[in-house]
Design a protein around this motif. Structure first.
Motif, PDB file in Angstrom:
ATOM      1  N   MET A  55       0.834  -1.209   0.000  1.00  0.00           N
ATOM      2  CA  MET A  55       0.000   0.000   0.000  1.00  0.00           C
ATOM      3  C   MET A  55       0.871   1.263   0.000  1.00  0.00           C
ATOM      4  SD  MET A  55      -3.162   0.847  -0.144  1.00  0.00           S
ATOM      5  CE  MET A  55      -4.295   2.191   0.187  1.00  0.00           C
ATOM      6  N   ILE A  56       1.971   1.235   0.776  1.00  0.00           N
ATOM      7  CA  ILE A  56       2.854   2.387   0.831  1.00  0.00           C
ATOM      8  C   ILE A  56       3.501   2.618  -0.530  1.00  0.00           C
ATOM      9  CG2 ILE A  56       4.927   3.362   1.892  1.00  0.00           C
ATOM     10  CD1 ILE A  56       4.225   1.801   4.429  1.00  0.00           C
ATOM     11  N   VAL A  57       3.954   1.524  -1.149  1.00  0.00           N
ATOM     12  CA  VAL A  57       4.567   1.639  -2.473  1.00  0.00           C
ATOM     13  C   VAL A  57       3.561   2.190  -3.478  1.00  0.00           C
ATOM     14  CG1 VAL A  57       5.580   0.337  -4.391  1.00  0.00           C
ATOM     15  CG2 VAL A  57       6.261  -0.173  -2.040  1.00  0.00           C
ATOM     16  N   GLU A  58       2.328   1.706  -3.387  1.00  0.00           N
ATOM     17  CA  GLU A  58       1.280   2.180  -4.299  1.00  0.00           C
ATOM     18  C   GLU A  58       1.050   3.679  -4.127  1.00  0.00           C
ATOM     19  OE1 GLU A  58      -3.483   1.479  -5.119  1.00  0.00           O
ATOM     20  OE2 GLU A  58      -2.329  -0.070  -4.088  1.00  0.00           O
ATOM     21  N   LEU A  94       3.192   5.836  -2.936  1.00  0.00           N
ATOM     22  CA  LEU A  94       4.366   6.541  -3.429  1.00  0.00           C
ATOM     23  C   LEU A  94       4.277   6.734  -4.941  1.00  0.00           C
ATOM     24  CD1 LEU A  94       7.229   7.707  -3.343  1.00  0.00           C
ATOM     25  CD2 LEU A  94       8.101   5.349  -3.371  1.00  0.00           C
ATOM     26  N   PHE A  95       3.877   5.684  -5.654  1.00  0.00           N
ATOM     27  CA  PHE A  95       3.815   5.803  -7.104  1.00  0.00           C
ATOM     28  C   PHE A  95       2.680   6.724  -7.555  1.00  0.00           C
ATOM     29  CE2 PHE A  95       7.012   2.683  -7.194  1.00  0.00           C
ATOM     30  CZ  PHE A  95       7.549   2.681  -8.468  1.00  0.00           C
TER      31      PHE A  95
END
Length: 343
Positions: free
Chosen positions: A1-4, A6-7
């Protein structure tokens, strides 16, 4: 979720949606990314150094100027003006507008006839500028009476409801957890507390406790609602000590903030104003202060959580109209009168 997430932010940036509004000072913008959402800045300085004027110029006047030029910018201000009345605050902003628009020096004291009645020409300028003030008032709410930290919280909560809604996501006997859904994710909600020492103190509290509690509430609104928070804070007495004055490196630092370290600890950015002429400096960063005199103001970034700290640059402050201008490098100045004379 954090990576999502960030993107998603990266894609927003590619579309130009992460660009802050300009403060009107390009060196400041390049250091702190302009006027950003979900941001807290402390503006610190000695009494009379121009703290409030710098905040008015960079965080209110300049962003509103951009809104006038681009009505699609969704911009709103909430100003806790504990040092000046709402009328004086608007008169100070009007003074900048009249100078930039008509190249006429009309101070807020002139506007309010503090020394002598307005002449017809100046009144014509003010009447011609009334539309600008009316547009500003549509997106600006001013609280010019001191409030407690809890009062500040209540005002911010009610104000935020105008631009979004709270959705209850969890409720227990101890607390209610809410999410905030903005009407427009691209809106700028800019809050100024000028200055935080002048909060009313609740029964059983000392000033530091009141300031720290207010900071906790402001952090909540920054994180929950995306507020851009600006806190004006005074230097403490140690800044004026003789040991400091005699130092060859007499510049402010984070230890000079008075009353509480809470705002600086919570802030993304801490900006200080240094007044070298008042401190009897002949030169400062190679600038000839004997020629710049009272115009000279150094702006220092004491803290920058997402960029480079300890950056500084010299400006000219034209207090009669609340205008700030960046100065070129000292070796590029051949005639200081260009920067000391407003006209």
């Amino acid at each position: 979720m954090i990576v999502e997430n960030l993107f998603k932010s990266i894609e927003r940036g590619r579309k130009g949606l992460n660009n802050g509004l300009s403060s009107g000072l390009s060196k400041l913008d390049s250091t702190v990314y302009g006027v950003q959402r979900r941001w807290m800045t402390v503006w610190a300085g000695d009494s009379g150094s121009g703290k409030s004027s710098l905040v008015l110029f960079t965080q209110i006047y300049q962003p509103f100027k951009q809104k006038i030029n681009n009505p699609n910018i969704d911009l709103h201000f909430l100003l806790f003006s504990f040092e000046m009345s709402a009328e004086v605050l608007l008169a100070k902003l009007l003074s900048i507008y009249i100078y930039e628009t008509y190249n006429e020096i009309v101070s807020y004291g002139d506007i309010l006839s503090l020394s002598k009645p307005l002449d017809d020409h100046t009144m014509d300028l003010i009447n011609d500028s009334k539309w600008w003030l009316e547009e500003l008032e549509k997106c600006c709410e001013v609280i010019d009476k001191p409030v407690t930290a809890k009062g500040l919280y209540a005002i911010c909560k009610e104000w935020s409801r105008k631009f979004g809604q709270y959705k209850e996501i969890e409720k227990t006997a101890e607390y209610i957890k809410e999410d905030y859904i903005p009407n427009n994710p691209e809106q700028y909600l800019i809050v100024v507390v000028d200055h935080i020492k002048l909060l009313s103190v609740s029964a059983g509290h000392q000033s530091k406790q009141e300031i720290d509690e207010a900071c906790d509430y402001l952090i909540h609104f920054r994180n929950k609602c995306g507020f851009n928070i600006n806190i004006v804070q005074q230097f403490n007495r140690n800044f004026k000590s003789m040991d400091r004055r005699d130092s060859s490196n007499y510049l402010p630092d984070l230890n000079d903030l008075s009353d509480s370290s809470g705002p600086a600890q919570a802030a993304e950015v801490v900006i200080a104003i240094y007044h070298p002429y008042r401190e009897k400096k002949a030169r400062c960063d190679e600038y000839d202060i004997r020629q710049l005199k009272d115009r000279a103001r150094m702006i220092l970034t004491l803290k920058n959580r997402f960029g480079m700290a300890d950056k500084r640059f010299m400006t000219a402050f034209y207090g009669e109209v609340g205008l700030w201008k960046e100065l070129p490098l000292p070796n590029q100045i051949t005639d200081y009168s260009i920067y000391t004379d407003l006209k």
